[in-house]
Structure formats: structure tokens, C-alpha cells
Scaffold this motif. Structure first.
Motif, PDB file in Angstrom:
ATOM      1  N   LEU A 120      -6.834  11.640   2.922  1.00 29.79           N
ATOM      2  CA  LEU A 120      -6.042  10.425   2.726  1.00 29.79           C
ATOM      3  C   LEU A 120      -6.830   9.183   3.122  1.00 29.79           C
ATOM      4  CD1 LEU A 120      -2.466  11.329   4.038  1.00 29.79           C
ATOM      5  CD2 LEU A 120      -3.218  11.093   1.670  1.00 29.79           C
ATOM      6  N   PRO A 121      -6.787   8.126   2.299  1.00 32.16           N
ATOM      7  CA  PRO A 121      -7.382   6.857   2.703  1.00 32.16           C
ATOM      8  C   PRO A 121      -6.562   6.218   3.818  1.00 32.16           C
ATOM      9  CG  PRO A 121      -6.253   6.625   0.596  1.00 32.16           C
ATOM     10  CD  PRO A 121      -6.228   8.087   0.936  1.00 32.16           C
ATOM     11  N   PRO A 122      -7.136   5.252   4.550  1.00 34.75           N
ATOM     12  CA  PRO A 122      -6.419   4.646   5.689  1.00 34.75           C
ATOM     13  C   PRO A 122      -5.049   4.087   5.333  1.00 34.75           C
ATOM     14  CG  PRO A 122      -8.742   4.031   5.727  1.00 34.75           C
ATOM     15  CD  PRO A 122      -8.524   4.768   4.447  1.00 34.75           C
ATOM     16  N   ALA A 123      -4.918   3.430   4.167  1.00 33.94           N
ATOM     17  CA  ALA A 123      -3.631   2.841   3.800  1.00 33.94           C
ATOM     18  C   ALA A 123      -2.552   3.913   3.660  1.00 33.94           C
ATOM     19  CB  ALA A 123      -3.771   2.062   2.499  1.00 33.94           C
ATOM     20  N   SER A 124      -2.904   5.059   3.088  1.00 40.57           N
ATOM     21  CA  SER A 124      -1.934   6.138   2.925  1.00 40.57           C
ATOM     22  C   SER A 124      -1.566   6.738   4.272  1.00 40.57           C
ATOM     23  CB  SER A 124      -2.510   7.216   2.007  1.00 40.57           C
ATOM     24  OG  SER A 124      -2.763   6.707   0.717  1.00 40.57           O
ATOM     25  N   ARG A 125      -2.530   6.853   5.165  1.00 42.27           N
ATOM     26  CA  ARG A 125      -2.250   7.373   6.510  1.00 42.27           C
ATOM     27  C   ARG A 125      -1.282   6.459   7.262  1.00 42.27           C
ATOM     28  NH1 ARG A 125      -6.450  10.685   9.771  1.00 42.27           N
ATOM     29  NH2 ARG A 125      -7.677  11.761   8.192  1.00 42.27           N
ATOM     30  N   GLN A 126      -1.472   5.152   7.114  1.00 40.25           N
ATOM     31  CA  GLN A 126      -0.598   4.202   7.811  1.00 40.25           C
ATOM     32  C   GLN A 126       0.841   4.330   7.321  1.00 40.25           C
ATOM     33  OE1 GLN A 126      -2.322   0.331   7.285  1.00 40.25           O
ATOM     34  NE2 GLN A 126      -4.228   0.863   8.362  1.00 40.25           N
ATOM     35  N   GLU A 155      12.173  -0.776  -5.237  1.00 41.61           N
ATOM     36  CA  GLU A 155      12.507   0.156  -4.162  1.00 41.61           C
ATOM     37  C   GLU A 155      11.368   1.090  -3.797  1.00 41.61           C
ATOM     38  OE1 GLU A 155      16.798   1.596  -3.866  1.00 41.61           O
ATOM     39  OE2 GLU A 155      16.479   1.533  -6.025  1.00 41.61           O
ATOM     40  N   TRP A 156      10.474   1.343  -4.725  1.00 45.86           N
ATOM     41  CA  TRP A 156       9.470   2.379  -4.493  1.00 45.86           C
ATOM     42  C   TRP A 156       8.076   1.858  -4.814  1.00 45.86           C
ATOM     43  CZ3 TRP A 156       6.338   3.827  -8.506  1.00 45.86           C
ATOM     44  CH2 TRP A 156       6.759   3.465  -9.791  1.00 45.86           C
ATOM     45  N   THR A 157       7.110   2.553  -4.248  1.00 47.11           N
ATOM     46  CA  THR A 157       5.711   2.337  -4.596  1.00 47.11           C
ATOM     47  C   THR A 157       5.037   3.709  -4.605  1.00 47.11           C
ATOM     48  OG1 THR A 157       3.697   1.100  -4.067  1.00 47.11           O
ATOM     49  CG2 THR A 157       4.899   2.041  -2.220  1.00 47.11           C
ATOM     50  N   ALA A 158       3.853   3.785  -5.173  1.00 49.50           N
ATOM     51  CA  ALA A 158       3.140   5.055  -5.256  1.00 49.50           C
ATOM     52  C   ALA A 158       1.705   4.877  -4.792  1.00 49.50           C
ATOM     53  CB  ALA A 158       3.168   5.598  -6.688  1.00 49.50           C
ATOM     54  N   LEU A 159       1.221   5.870  -4.064  1.00 52.02           N
ATOM     55  CA  LEU A 159      -0.164   5.897  -3.600  1.00 52.02           C
ATOM     56  C   LEU A 159      -0.786   7.209  -4.098  1.00 52.02           C
ATOM     57  CD1 LEU A 159       0.340   4.614   0.059  1.00 52.02           C
ATOM     58  CD2 LEU A 159      -0.568   3.316  -1.879  1.00 52.02           C
ATOM     59  N   PRO A 160      -1.344   7.208  -5.297  1.00 51.14           N
ATOM     60  CA  PRO A 160      -1.857   8.459  -5.865  1.00 51.14           C
ATOM     61  C   PRO A 160      -3.149   8.905  -5.208  1.00 51.14           C
ATOM     62  CG  PRO A 160      -2.348   6.636  -7.331  1.00 51.14           C
ATOM     63  CD  PRO A 160      -1.488   6.074  -6.226  1.00 51.14           C
ATOM     64  N   GLY A 161      -3.370  10.201  -5.240  1.00 48.56           N
ATOM     65  CA  GLY A 161      -4.635  10.786  -4.829  1.00 48.56           C
ATOM     66  C   GLY A 161      -5.370  11.314  -6.045  1.00 48.56           C
ATOM     67  N   PRO A 162      -6.521  11.943  -5.868  1.00 47.94           N
ATOM     68  CA  PRO A 162      -7.238  12.528  -7.005  1.00 47.94           C
ATOM     69  C   PRO A 162      -6.385  13.618  -7.662  1.00 47.94           C
ATOM     70  CG  PRO A 162      -8.648  12.435  -5.062  1.00 47.94           C
ATOM     71  CD  PRO A 162      -7.262  12.119  -4.604  1.00 47.94           C
ATOM     72  N   SER A 163      -6.271  13.577  -8.986  1.00 46.81           N
ATOM     73  CA  SER A 163      -5.486  14.584  -9.684  1.00 46.81           C
ATOM     74  C   SER A 163      -6.234  15.916  -9.734  1.00 46.81           C
ATOM     75  CB  SER A 163      -5.193  14.124 -11.110  1.00 46.81           C
ATOM     76  OG  SER A 163      -6.377  14.142 -11.896  1.00 46.81           O
ATOM     77  N   THR A 164      -5.482  16.977  -9.946  1.00 51.23           N
ATOM     78  CA  THR A 164      -6.100  18.294 -10.131  1.00 51.23           C
ATOM     79  C   THR A 164      -7.036  18.275 -11.331  1.00 51.23           C
ATOM     80  OG1 THR A 164      -4.155  19.382  -9.180  1.00 51.23           O
ATOM     81  CG2 THR A 164      -5.610  20.736 -10.534  1.00 51.23           C
ATOM     82  N   PHE A 165      -6.657  17.521 -12.368  1.00 51.54           N
ATOM     83  CA  PHE A 165      -7.512  17.433 -13.550  1.00 51.54           C
ATOM     84  C   PHE A 165      -8.865  16.816 -13.203  1.00 51.54           C
ATOM     85  CE2 PHE A 165      -3.166  17.076 -15.404  1.00 51.54           C
ATOM     86  CZ  PHE A 165      -3.161  18.285 -16.067  1.00 51.54           C
TER      87      PHE A 165
END
Length: 399
Positions: A20-26, A98-108
């Protein structure tokens, strides 16, 4: 100034917090509630946040999530939540603020990196909750695909299905738990894969090979592609009919008198945004349409057992209509009275009576009237001659 979103959809890899990048960890550290499948929850350490396992079926989790509106909530998803993931489903139920998304590397992306395949030239499919037959239109020599699958049993089923279709020489790269400490990549042939210890999560890098029959990309598939009792729009006429129907993105088709379902199935194969409903009065043929659609990767075809026009009321209105069977004055009257202006209509006629009916309606509404006459070479004694098929009259009109 608007408030920050209370809901975050967080893409998590198999390496848990390490990836996880720092922003996602926070965001995760500040969460009051963390929801996710048991496997995802096991990838992060226990903290102060309330942990809730996402239920099965997936739709049952939406009311639970809505019950925590206003708290700081993180929903854990795999990799990129908006690539065959949970992101789009969640986004449909909540407002944009209401929402936001923090994607990671996809399986693809991870699979392409392991296999050194250019992702922009590789077919990507999510079949963890869809039938393997979705692959059928894409099975052709040298086709590469990365396919998400439910579990090891699904990998074995894929190998068996490919072999039955004549693609047993296909190479399967079985990629397990990509990006984490359990990552494993193994390769084998579909005909003799032999892996009995495949662990979830898993995807397959597929390189298609073998003597199986590929489905053409052009309209007018060979007649023997379909299971039929003989009630089928033959290949050359079908190609001309699909050309007249002229599918455009997002359009919906009514295939009236579906017969074998060939028109509706080929319509759907033109583009994944297309939809179709086949209406067939005979129960045995309606069942056959369902089998053909499922076997040929077009399981999204809706099949209605009923007689038109009686069976048409209450159906989603079409952008395009094809009449391949059951042509009558009553049907044309109903369609002209109930369909929206701009709806395209194509009707094929073989009998003198139906041809005369189309001539009357062509005079009334205009459009194009086309007579299709075809002949094929056939034995004629010791030589060959032309054997003519029944001519087909085709009427195309925009209401």
C-alpha cells in the motif's frame, strides 16, 4: 465547501500493507469500519476499526454498508476495484460525493508483467462469476487472454472445456496469489494440465492453440455453428440481414420468431454493449435458442417463449426489430402502433403470401424492398449445375 467522502474503496494486493502507498495506509489507519471478504481482512493486521466480513451473495453487503453511512468506512477489494471488481457495483448505490477509490495494481497488470505480454494486445476477461463459454467467440489460433477464475476447480474445468472443443494444445499459465508471498506461476497444456493443488486467488494466462473451430469475426457464421432443427436463417441471408439491421453501440434488438437464435446471437457478438431478446412460440425451439446462446458465449440473450405480438407487451422496447418468423398483418400493425419513432425494422419473407404482405407495407411506410436470390453449385448427373434456394424478400424501414 463539500465534506470529504466517508466511504473509500481500497484496492488491496496479496502483500497486504506492504504493497500500500502511504496515502492508502493513512486512510486505513483512520477507518472506523473496515469491510471486506475474509481473505482480504486476513491480509491486514487487527486495529481499532470494527471489522465486518462482506456477506455472500455480494448484494447482501450493500444494505450493511449503507447502515454505516457517515462513519469513516473502508471497503477492501482486489487490486483495481473498477476492473471486473466491486467498485462499479458500490458506486451505483452511493452518490458521487460519498465515496472515493484508491486502486492498486490489477491482477491483469501483474499477470502481464510476469508473462511479458503487452496488455493492450491481450484479451482480459473476468470469469470468476461468469460461465467459461464467454471465451468461446475469442478462441482462435495464437489468441492470448488473461482470465480471472474462481478457484482451482475452475482452472481444471477450463482445461477440460478447451480440450473438448479441440483446443487441447493451448498453453495455460496458472498464476496464483500474484504480488504476495504465496505467488506461484506454473505452465502446462490444457489436454494434460495435471495440477490438483491450485490455490485461490488464481488467474490463467491463455495462449490458444489446437484444431478447434474458430468463430468468424464477420457476420454470417457457418450454419453448423448452431444447433438447429433446420429452422435457421441461412448463412448468406443472415449476413445480409445483419448488415440491414446495422447494429450500433448500446442498441437493443427484438428477434421475433427466433428459430435457432442465430440472428440474436450474432447481433450480440458484434459488440458487448448490445442487448437482445428472442421471442419464439415453440417451447422446444426456445430451449434450443437458450442452449445455442449459452454455448456460443452470448448467455446475455433474453429468450421469451411466446407468440408475437401477444408476448411483446411489457418487454423493454427495442431500437431494432427483426422478423424472421410469424410475420402477419396483425404483428406489423402492433409494431407500428407501439414502437417508438426511429425504431428500425427488418423483415424477411419466403412465401408468396408474406411477400405480398411486405409489398403492401412497403407501399404504406416506404423503406427498402430487396429480393435475394441465391444458388449453389450441386451435382447434376456426372457434372455440376446451379441449385437455387427459395428467394427471400427483405423489407427494411425506419418507423
Amino acid at each position: 465547501m463539500s465534506e470529504a467522502p466517508w466511504l473509500t474503496v481500497l484496492g488491496l494486493g496479496e502483500d497486504g500493507l506492504d504493497g500500500l502507498p502511504p496515502a492508502s495506509r493513512q486512510v486505513l489507519d483512520r477507518a472506523e469500519v473496515v469491510m471486506g471478504p475474509p481473505r482480504h481482512l486476513s491480509l491486514i493486521p487487527q486495529g481499532d476499526a470494527e471489522r465486518i466480513e462482506w456477506p455472500v451473495p455480494f448484494s447482501d453487503g450493500i444494505p450493511l454498508l449503507q447502515g454505516h453511512r457517515g462513519r469513516r468506512v473502508v471497503v477492501l477489494a482486489s487490486g483495481d476495484p473498477f476492473w471486473f471488481g466491486a467498485g462499479s457495483v458500490i458506486a451505483r448505490h452511493f452518490g458521487a460525493g460519498e465515496w472515493t477509490a484508491l486502486p492498486g495494481p490489477s491482477t491483469f497488470s501483474l499477470a502481464a508483467a510476469r508473462l511479458a505480454w503487452p496488455l493492450e494486445r491481450t484479451l482480459t476477461l473476468g470469469l470468476h462469476a461468469a460461465p467459461l463459454t464467454r471465451l468461446r467467440p475469442h478462441l482462435a489460433q495464437s489468441q492470448r487472454a488473461i482470465v480471472l477464475l474462481r478457484d482451482g476447480a475452475a482452472v481444471a474445468a477450463l482445461a477440460e472445456w478447451l480440450t473438448e472443443l479441440g483446443f487441447g494444445d493451448s498453453t495455460l499459465h496458472v498464476l496464483e496469489a500474484l504480488g504476495g508471498p504465496r505467488e506461484r506461476v506454473r505452465t502446462g497444456k490444457a489436454a494434460d494440465l495435471g495440477f490438483d493443488d491450485i490455490a485461490h486467488p488464481v488467474c490463467v494466462g491463455l495462449e490458444v492453440a489446437g484444431n478447434g473451430t474458430a468463430i468468424p469475426k464477420a457476420s454470417g457464421w457457418p450454419d453448423d455453428t448452431f444447433e438447429t432443427d433446420g429452422q435457421i436463417t441461412k448463412r448468406p441471408v443472415r449476413a445480409l440481414t445483419l448488415s440491414a439491421l446495422a447494429p450500433q453501440r448500446g442498441e437493443h434488438l427484438w428477434d421475433i420468431g427466433g428459430g435457432t437464435g442465430s440472428i440474436g446471437i450474432e447481433w450480440l457478438a458484434c459488440d458487448p454493449s448490445l442487448t437482445a431478446t428472442a421471442i419464439e412460440p415453440r417451447a422446444d425451439r426456445a430451449e434450443r435458442i437458450r442452449r445455442n446462446a449459452d454455448a456460443l458465449g452470448q448467455d446475455r440473450l433474453e429468450v421469451i417463449h411466446g407468440q408475437a405480438p401477444e408476448a411483446l407487451g411489457g418487454l423493454r422496447l427495442p431500437d431494432v426489430v427483426f422478423i424472421g418468423g410469424g410475420l402477419s398483418n396483425a404483428l406489423l400493425e402492433w409494431l407500428s402502433a407501439h414502437l417508438n419513432a426511429g425504431t428500425r425494422l427488418v423483415a424477411n419473407a419466403v412465401t408468396l403470401e408474406s411477400e405480398a404482405l411486405l409489398a403492401v407495407w412497403h407501399e404504406k411506410l416506404g423503406g427498402d424492398l430487396l429480393r435475394i436470390e441465391l444458388a449453389q453449385a450441386a451435382p447434376l448427373g456426372p457434372r455440376r449445375g446451379w441449385k437455387s434456394a427459395y428467394p427471400v424478400v427483405q423489407w427494411s424501414v425506419t418507423l
